[in-house]
Design a protein around this motif. Structure first.
Motif, PDB file in Angstrom:
ATOM      1  N   ALA A 166      59.556  54.964  34.592  1.00 13.29           N
ATOM      2  CA  ALA A 166      58.470  54.945  35.571  1.00 13.29           C
ATOM      3  C   ALA A 166      57.124  55.308  34.955  1.00 13.29           C
ATOM      4  O   ALA A 166      56.117  55.362  35.663  1.00 13.29           O
ATOM      5  CB  ALA A 166      58.797  55.903  36.722  1.00 13.29           C
ATOM      6  N   SER A 167      57.088  55.551  33.669  1.00 16.37           N
ATOM      7  CA  SER A 167      55.846  55.963  33.017  1.00 16.37           C
ATOM      8  C   SER A 167      54.829  54.820  33.010  1.00 16.37           C
ATOM      9  O   SER A 167      55.185  53.649  32.860  1.00 16.37           O
ATOM     10  CB  SER A 167      56.121  56.419  31.582  1.00 16.37           C
ATOM     11  N   GLU A 168      53.574  55.180  33.155  1.00 14.80           N
ATOM     12  CA  GLU A 168      52.479  54.221  33.103  1.00 14.80           C
ATOM     13  C   GLU A 168      51.411  54.727  32.145  1.00 14.80           C
ATOM     14  O   GLU A 168      51.155  55.935  32.068  1.00 14.80           O
ATOM     15  CB  GLU A 168      51.874  54.004  34.488  1.00 14.80           C
ATOM     16  N   ALA A 186      64.653  58.670  33.938  1.00 11.52           N
ATOM     17  CA  ALA A 186      65.781  58.072  34.641  1.00 11.52           C
ATOM     18  C   ALA A 186      67.070  58.723  34.161  1.00 11.52           C
ATOM     19  O   ALA A 186      67.266  58.943  32.964  1.00 11.52           O
ATOM     20  CB  ALA A 186      65.812  56.568  34.391  1.00 11.52           C
ATOM     21  N   LYS A 187      67.941  59.055  35.091  1.00  9.97           N
ATOM     22  CA  LYS A 187      69.206  59.720  34.777  1.00  9.97           C
ATOM     23  C   LYS A 187      70.355  58.731  34.970  1.00  9.97           C
ATOM     24  O   LYS A 187      70.327  57.872  35.858  1.00  9.97           O
ATOM     25  CB  LYS A 187      69.413  60.933  35.682  1.00  9.97           C
ATOM     26  N   ASN A 210      63.616  52.473  42.175  1.00  7.50           N
ATOM     27  CA  ASN A 210      62.653  53.559  41.948  1.00  7.50           C
ATOM     28  C   ASN A 210      62.624  54.036  40.499  1.00  7.50           C
ATOM     29  O   ASN A 210      61.951  54.996  40.161  1.00  7.50           O
ATOM     30  CB  ASN A 210      62.960  54.734  42.872  1.00  7.50           C
ATOM     31  N   LYS A 211      63.402  53.358  39.639  1.00  9.49           N
ATOM     32  CA  LYS A 211      63.437  53.634  38.198  1.00  9.49           C
ATOM     33  C   LYS A 211      63.855  55.074  37.886  1.00  9.49           C
ATOM     34  O   LYS A 211      63.416  55.664  36.897  1.00  9.49           O
ATOM     35  CB  LYS A 211      62.070  53.343  37.550  1.00  9.49           C
ATOM     36  N   GLN A 212      64.725  55.633  38.719  1.00 10.82           N
ATOM     37  CA  GLN A 212      65.178  57.006  38.529  1.00 10.82           C
ATOM     38  C   GLN A 212      66.669  57.100  38.227  1.00 10.82           C
ATOM     39  O   GLN A 212      67.127  58.090  37.673  1.00 10.82           O
ATOM     40  CB  GLN A 212      64.869  57.847  39.783  1.00 10.82           C
ATOM     41  N   ASP A 213      67.447  56.092  38.610  1.00  8.84           N
ATOM     42  CA  ASP A 213      68.894  56.115  38.415  1.00  8.84           C
ATOM     43  C   ASP A 213      69.330  54.890  37.628  1.00  8.84           C
ATOM     44  O   ASP A 213      68.835  53.785  37.844  1.00  8.84           O
ATOM     45  CB  ASP A 213      69.624  56.146  39.761  1.00  8.84           C
ATOM     46  N   MET A 214      70.305  55.127  36.713  1.00 12.57           N
ATOM     47  CA  MET A 214      70.812  54.035  35.889  1.00 12.57           C
ATOM     48  C   MET A 214      72.323  53.980  36.008  1.00 12.57           C
ATOM     49  O   MET A 214      73.003  55.004  36.138  1.00 12.57           O
ATOM     50  CB  MET A 214      70.413  54.220  34.418  1.00 12.57           C
ATOM     51  N   SER A 215      72.846  52.768  35.953  1.00  9.08           N
ATOM     52  CA  SER A 215      74.281  52.543  36.028  1.00  9.08           C
ATOM     53  C   SER A 215      74.703  51.703  34.829  1.00  9.08           C
ATOM     54  O   SER A 215      74.051  50.705  34.504  1.00  9.08           O
ATOM     55  CB  SER A 215      74.644  51.837  37.338  1.00  9.08           C
ATOM     56  N   ILE A 216      75.776  52.130  34.162  1.00  7.34           N
ATOM     57  CA  ILE A 216      76.280  51.431  32.976  1.00  7.34           C
ATOM     58  C   ILE A 216      77.700  50.956  33.263  1.00  7.34           C
ATOM     59  O   ILE A 216      78.550  51.747  33.691  1.00  7.34           O
ATOM     60  CB  ILE A 216      76.271  52.341  31.739  1.00  7.34           C
TER      61      ILE A 216
END
Length: 768
Positions: free
Chosen positions: A156-158, A183-184, A258-264
């Protein structure tokens, strides 16, 4: 993507158009002889830079080709945003408009990265204070900053760049960063597994969905490099269990809006499990086939194991190296029978050619002198390559304890078929350490001791140490130094001078014990692992009378007086075969030492024998065992052992969970006396060490469980297990920047009345 392409295209078109316009202006004349060259518009650039870049000189013929080359050369300097060439009579007038220079670069809102690090990164792409301003480089820098934040999972960085003109054709650059939260990883899924549970496979990964140590490990932050490493760990796990045809089909990484959660999600195909049916050896084994067969770790009748293949290949390569064949090739081949799920393994070898070492290079040692490293080598220059000696050399350098990492590389010498160069590369670590011991006691509260040691003083390999304790009860001042190469043959010399004052009670009129002395000791290496020590010392002990003086001290003073002297002769032997001095996983340490007072008022002999063994239980878990036996007795017809030479037990290094040096003998316990040590001591420790849960594969941070048992005995008391104390507990071991730290929480499982319990203890700079 299209917008970025359009901007780049328009920028290139504008530059080309400007160049063509300038060139067209320069072509508006017929060729002529240049009589003079004049430069206009310079502010900071030197005129000499212009003249040196122009392909035209006074006296040359000016032509269309020279005009085009001149424009191209001046634009190529990167200093000007506009260049024109005009002709006045026989004079060339070069008119330039300089690019603005960068006055200052600042970063606003950046917390994840140090600003000096960011400035250094921009310098590598050409952006720095005083450099010409280039919009293309600024755009590139902005994208690079965004990429760095993405590498830290901060999607989410700008980054917003502001260019502010200032005086004298300069600009200020400001990179305003809105970092946002990283992001976690919220989910890791493995699809297609049948032989092993998903939780077992996820346990192989460094990446995870978070834990109580995530703040330290940052293991819940996505990293492509870490994911690739985890996939390789997964692949190795299957290959080590017979799944030869295992493959990773797809890897999917999804990020929330929201660019905070990631799924692999990792999709795999396990394939069938194969069993080794036969192992063949082919090639030239130098007539030593039986020796090589004994090195085969592959087991027929068991599932194919890639780790065993790798171990066998390495063992073969190392053994060829012992005979000087540094470039031997060992190629494992497999013949798969899918109808029976069996595999035949063939090891094809080629020893290649025998070589000798031309030169040994040392790299990475910024502080440590070359000679400190080179004197540990057992492989010499201009000698035949010897793999065993090279491994010994690497291990000896590693056991110095000065380096975080030691690697040895072999390079062929260009133009030579039988020469190689060796390069030992080290990664230095801080060698100054603070020694700090502390504990929380229900009886005495919080206590602390302090010391300082420099193991590699001024890069010389020598150690310097000082120990200071200014507490009311125990005052200590100790200076010591060790030169590990006092002679060129590796004989070490240690010198120690000390003054200790012990006042067990805080009361002003309480008795005290003062000891002053010094010693010198030499260590003579007899083999690669064995060293014999001998030395001589002198000390003087004074009993300062006062209240609460124990009877044993009064009896000693009645026999020898309140001041006594001793001249102890020391001799010892040590053997160290550990694979690492800081984080050992295998090997042993054996030590014996004896002290014999040959002159003075006191006649005694005392000695200690200890044994430590490290055994790898699994790839992550190491078992460590320690045993120690100490004995003391009188000599020369004396019938009283000096109480100052007693052994003590309790606390870190002996039996954790009890206050340091507080254990009493059976007699002291029966009479209700304070601990004054004993002439005999027994100590056992057993530990299981593993990476700290949630700490990933960080070897410097480990958790351990332990069992301690030990006892202290008087001169006339037999060694009995019934008189031993014992405890169990858990702890954390960390190779911190100031030295090895061990924190232990212990619970006594066998104790006696009036024992002084100390449940929480920590120490920096000790083992066991």
């Amino acid at each position: 993507m299209n917008m970025q392409f359009n901007r780049k295209f328009l920028r290139r078109v504008s530059v080309v158009a400007a160049s063509l316009w300038a060139i067209q202006g320069a072509w508006a004349v017929e060729p002529f002889t240049v009589q003079d060259i004049r430069v206009e518009g310079l502010q900071r650039a030197e005129a000499g830079t212009i003249f040196a870049s122009l392909p035209v000189r006074v006296g040359d013929t000016y032509s269309d080709e020279k005009a085009a080359a001149s424009i191209k050369a001046l634009f190529g300097l990167g200093l000007f945003k506009d260049v024109r060439i005009e002709v006045s009579g026989g004079v060339l007038v070069v008119i330039v408009e300089e690019r603005p220079t960068i006055a200052e670069i600042e970063f606003v809102g950046s917390k994840e990265f140090d600003k000096d690090v960011l400035k250094k990164a921009l310098l590598q792409i050409g952006l720095a204070d005083g450099r010409p301003f280039d919009k293309a480089l600024v755009d590139r820098a902005e994208q690079e900053l965004k990429r760095q934040y993405i590498n830290r999972s901060m999607y989410a960085s700008e980054v917003v760049t502001t260019v502010t003109p200032v005086d004298r054709n300069r600009v200020n650059l400001s990179f305003a960063v809105t970092e946002g939260e990283p992001a976690k990883i919220s989910e890791i899924r493995i699809v297609g597994n049948k032989a092993f549970s998903e939780s077992t496979l996820r346990g192989l990964f460094d990446l995870d969905t978070g834990g109580w140590l995530t703040w330290y490990t940052k293991s819940d932050r996505y990293s492509r490099a870490k994911l690739n490493a985890d996939i390789e760990s997964l692949r190795s796990y299957y290959l080590a269990r017979g799944y030869l045809e295992f493959k990773v089909d797809t890897t999917q990484v999804a990020i929330s809006p929201n660019k905070q959660d990631m799924s692999i999600t990792i999709n795999i195909t396990e394939g069938d499990q194969f069993v080794v049916s036969k192992v063949n050896l082919l090639g030239n084994f130098l007539g030593k086939e039986d020796e090589f067969k004994s090195l085969v770790a592959i087991r027929v009748g068991q599932p194919y194991n890639a780790d065993q293949i790798a171990a066998t290949t390495k063992a073969f390569t190392d053994h060829f190296g012992d005979f000087g064949y540094a470039f031997s090739r060992v190629e494992p081949r497999t013949a798969i029978d899918r109808s029976t799920n069996r595999v035949e393994v063939t090891l094809q070898v080629d020893p290649s050619r025998r070589v000798y070492v031309r030169r040994i290079n040392v790299a990475g040692n910024d502080r440590t002198r070359d000679e400190v490293i080179r004197r540990e080598f057992r492989q010499f220059e201009a000698s035949w390559y010897d793999g065993e000696k090279i491994r010994q050399s690497r291990n000896r350098v590693d056991r110095l304890g000065f380096f975080k990492e030691v690697t040895m590389d072999t390079q062929e010498v260009p133009g030579s078929m039988d020469q190689v160069d060796l390069t030992v590369t080290v990664a230095e670590k801080p060698t100054g350490s603070i020694s700090l011991g502390a504990g929380i006691s229900s009886a005495d509260g919080f206590g602390v001791s302090f010391g300082f040691k420099q193991d590699n003083a001024f890069g010389s390999g020598n150690s310097l140490g000082v120990e200071v304790n200014t507490s009311k009860q125990f005052r200590t001042l100790v200076f010591n130094t060790t030169n590990p190469y006092f002679t060129e043959d590796g004989v070490s010399r240690s010198i120690e001078v000390y003054q200790r004052n012990s006042k067990p009670y805080v009361d002003f009129n309480s008795y005290a014990i003062e000891t002053t002395g010094g010693s010198i000791r030499f260590g003579v290496p007899f083999t690669e692992y064995d060293t014999v020590y001998f030395g001589l010392g002198i000390d003087q002990t004074t009993i300062v009378p006062g209240t609460l003086l124990p009877v044993v001290y009064q009896d000693f003073a009645n026999r020898f007086g309140f001041t006594s002297n001793a001249v102890p002769l020391t001799i010892g032997w040590g053997r160290d075969t550990r694979d690492s001095a800081l984080v050992p996983t295998r090997g042993k340490v054996m030590k014996t030492s004896a002290e014999w007072s040959i002159a003075g008022d006191l006649k005694y002999v005392r000695g200690t024998a200890s044994y430590q063994q490290y055994v790898p239980v699994t790839n992550k878990i190491t078992a460590a065992f320690n045993a120690e036996l100490s004995l003391g007795t009188t000599t020369g017809g004396a019938n009283y052992y000096p109480i100052f030479k007693n052994f003590y037990s309790g606390g870190l290094g002996t039996v954790r969970g009890f206050e340091q040096s507080s254990l009493t003998t059976a007699t002291q316990r029966a009479l209700g006396l304070i601990a004054t040590g004993g002439t005999k001591k027994v100590n056992f420790n057993l530990e299981l060490l593993s990476p700290l849960p949630g700490g990933g594969k960080d070897r410097t941070l480990r958790a351990y469980t332990f069992f301690d048992a030990g006892g202290i005995y008087g001169d006339d008391e037999p060694l009995q297990l019934a008189d031993m104390r014992s405890s169990v507990g858990i702890g954390i071991s960390w190779i911190s920047p100031v030295g090895p730290l061990r924190l232990a929480f212990a619970k006594p499982i066998k104790q006696f009345d009036n024992d002084r319990i100390q449940s929480l203890q920590f120490q920096i700079g000790s083992s066991f």
